[in-house]
Design an enzyme around this catalytic site. Structure first.
Site, PDB file in Angstrom:
ATOM      1  N   LYS A 202      19.070 -10.309  -6.287  1.00  0.00           N
ATOM      2  CA  LYS A 202      18.632 -10.987  -7.417  1.00  0.00           C
ATOM      3  C   LYS A 202      19.432 -12.237  -7.883  1.00  0.00           C
ATOM      4  O   LYS A 202      20.557 -12.452  -7.139  1.00  0.00           O
ATOM      5  CB  LYS A 202      18.135  -9.919  -8.621  1.00  0.00           C
ATOM      6  CG  LYS A 202      17.276  -8.879  -7.988  1.00  0.00           C
ATOM      7  CD  LYS A 202      15.891  -9.212  -7.849  1.00  0.00           C
ATOM      8  CE  LYS A 202      15.091  -8.425  -6.957  1.00  0.00           C
ATOM      9  NZ  LYS A 202      14.467  -7.153  -7.616  1.00  0.00           N
TER      10      LYS A 202
HETATM   11  C1  LIG Z   1      13.935  -5.665  -7.547  1.00  0.00           C
HETATM   12  C2  LIG Z   1      12.725  -5.414  -8.235  1.00  0.00           C
HETATM   13  C3  LIG Z   1      12.518  -4.282  -8.832  1.00  0.00           C
HETATM   14  C4  LIG Z   1      13.302  -3.130  -9.109  1.00  0.00           C
HETATM   15  O1  LIG Z   1      14.778  -3.327  -9.298  1.00  0.00           O
HETATM   16  P1  LIG Z   1      15.822  -2.382  -8.806  1.00  0.00           P
HETATM   17  O2  LIG Z   1      17.030  -3.102  -9.567  1.00  0.00           O
HETATM   18  O3  LIG Z   1      16.096  -2.690  -7.162  1.00  0.00           O
HETATM   19  O4  LIG Z   1      15.379  -1.019  -8.875  1.00  0.00           O
HETATM   20  C5  LIG Z   1      11.046  -4.233  -9.587  1.00  0.00           C
HETATM   21  N1  LIG Z   1      10.358  -5.083  -9.732  1.00  0.00           N
HETATM   22  C6  LIG Z   1      10.279  -6.420  -8.972  1.00  0.00           C
HETATM   23  C7  LIG Z   1       9.481  -7.288  -8.917  1.00  0.00           C
HETATM   24  C8  LIG Z   1      11.598  -6.519  -8.194  1.00  0.00           C
HETATM   25  O5  LIG Z   1      11.815  -7.538  -7.355  1.00  0.00           O
END
Ligand SMILES: *Cc1c(COP(=O)(O)O)cnc(C)c1O
Length: 403
Positions: A202
């Site tokens: 991210k």
């Molecule tokens: C990355 C992501 C998540 C989950 O986040 P984590 O930190 O990996 O638990 C949830 N929704 C979307 C759309 C994502 O891209």
């Protein structure tokens, strides 16, 4: 003239040489010396978990997205669970969401014993189609869970209007959209609760981590309790007040983000603007090129939106190609371009098929999108030659498979 050497345009998958010698992933974190130093300092301090860095990170994050409260969690998934809890989702309730997302978006509804009800997406953005959302509303609906797919904000004005008319809570899964803007407002300050992730792919990372942003003090208080076993105060507050007494007031979890991660997050947040600027530069470069290639459909950007570009998902115009998405995907991987597919629509996963009886064909736009989608490498640490390699490889592969 000798013609013994292979033409450079022979695809790597057909025995030619790849566009680049090393694999380029679709996303990757950037961690610099200042980040490492900040983490080391915490390791030498008194507090490894809930210490001063948690509040410092939450305050800096809230200021950055323009919201009153930011509550950190141990992951984006835990943050989604917290938001589903704070929204009051319980058995018998329904929450409307999109199939074009990571499974965690819908799973958090199931954690609460409620039912995720999928609505199809709009063709241009692959974000929830407000008309489809309106069609799925029932007396059991309690929340709408919108996703900012690829970093392009969902149709928030229309979704909030539907929700306000019926007293529904709007949770925005903005795990792709830190730094995005919608109608001049910052994502994080618009929905009732907005959820972010700090997984390494991210925009910013804390290793694992997440955040819920809200302007509602009641939601914020519930979220803080939920992430700490349902306890109404924190160990550090009790220590400074010289108190041993605490009360568990609701059934929560240990979903705390440690000081170690928060120290990293504080540092990473400082670089968000440069990070976004680079992603926007790469996206502009990709779009200018791919607009010229008839079989490639670049991602749409609606007016009055500034996307954060977590992903750069192209769609293939399969009618103009002799290959399907799988073959184009394998050919690009052979060129050492780390393409990926976001997402297999959630209702098509075996768990959802078995539990809810989905067979495919229920969400035509999402499923058609899925058949054509391919995410190209997109992260702020990409160099100009990396970007050129992606463009070269896509051009080369598409030219080979063009009808
Ligand atoms: C990355 C992501 C998540 C989950 O986040 P984590 O930190 O990996 O638990 C949830 N929704 C979307 C759309 C994502 O891209």
């Amino acid at each position: 003239m000798t013609t013994t050497s292979a033409s450079p345009q022979v695809l790597a998958i057909h025995g030619g040489s790849p566009v680049r010698p090393t694999f380029l992933p679709y996303g990757r974190q950037s961690v610099d010396e200042a980040d490492i130093q900040a983490v080391v300092e915490v390791l030498r301090s008194d507090w490894l978990t809930t210490g001063p860095k948690v509040a410092e990170f939450e305050e800096a994050f809230a200021a950055r997205v323009g919201v009153a409260h930011a509550v950190s969690f141990s992951s984006g998934t835990a943050a989604l669970h917290g938001a589903a809890f704070a929204a009051g989702l319980k058995p018998g309730d329904e929450a409307i969401t999109t199939p074009m997302t990571f499974a965690a978006t819908a799973n958090c509804v199931l954690y609460q014993g409620a039912t995720p009800v999928f609505a199809d997406v709009s063709t241009d953005t692959l974000n929830l189609d407000p008309e489809e959302v309106a069609r799925k509303i029932s007396p059991k609906t309690r929340a709408i869970l919108a996703v900012d797919y690829a970093g392009h904000p969902a149709d928030l004005t229309a979704i909030l209007e539907i929700a306000r008319r019926r007293g529904l809570v709007v949770i925005e899964d903005a795990c792709h959209a830190l730094g995005a803007e919608y109608g001049g407002q910052r994502v994080g300050s618009i929905a009732d609760m907005t959820v972010f992730s700090f997984h390494p792919v991210k925009h910013i990372t804390t290793g694992e981590g997440g955040m819920v942003a809200t302007n509602d003090p009641q939601f914020a208080e519930t979220l803080r309790r939920f992430r700490n076993h349902g306890i109404s105060s924190e160990a550090r507050q009790r220590q400074s007040a010289g108190q041993w007494h605490y009360e568990m007031v609701l059934l929560g979890f240990n979903y705390r983000l440690p000081d170690i991660g928060c120290a990293l997050g504080i540092q990473q947040l400082r670089k968000l603007d440069a990070n976004l600027a680079r992603r926007r530069e790469i996206a502009a470069c990709y779009t200018a090129t791919f607009r010229q290639i008839p079989a490639v459909i670049p991602p749409a950007v609606r007016a009055d939106v500034n996307p954060a570009w977590h992903l750069y998902p192209i769609r293939l115009d399969l009618e103009k190609l002799t290959a399907d998405r799988g073959e184009v995907f394998r050919a690009l991987r052979a060129e050492n371009i780390g393409v990926n597919v976001h997402y297999i629509p959630v209702h098509l996963h075996p768990y959802y098929r078995e539990r809810f009886g989905y067979k495919g064909g229920e969400f035509a736009v999402a499923e058609d999108g899925y058949a054509r989608l391919m995410s190209l490498p997109m992260f702020h640490g990409m160099s100009d030659p990396d970007v050129e390699d992606v463009i070269h490889a896509v051009t080369k592969v598409i030219a080979c498979f063009a009808r």
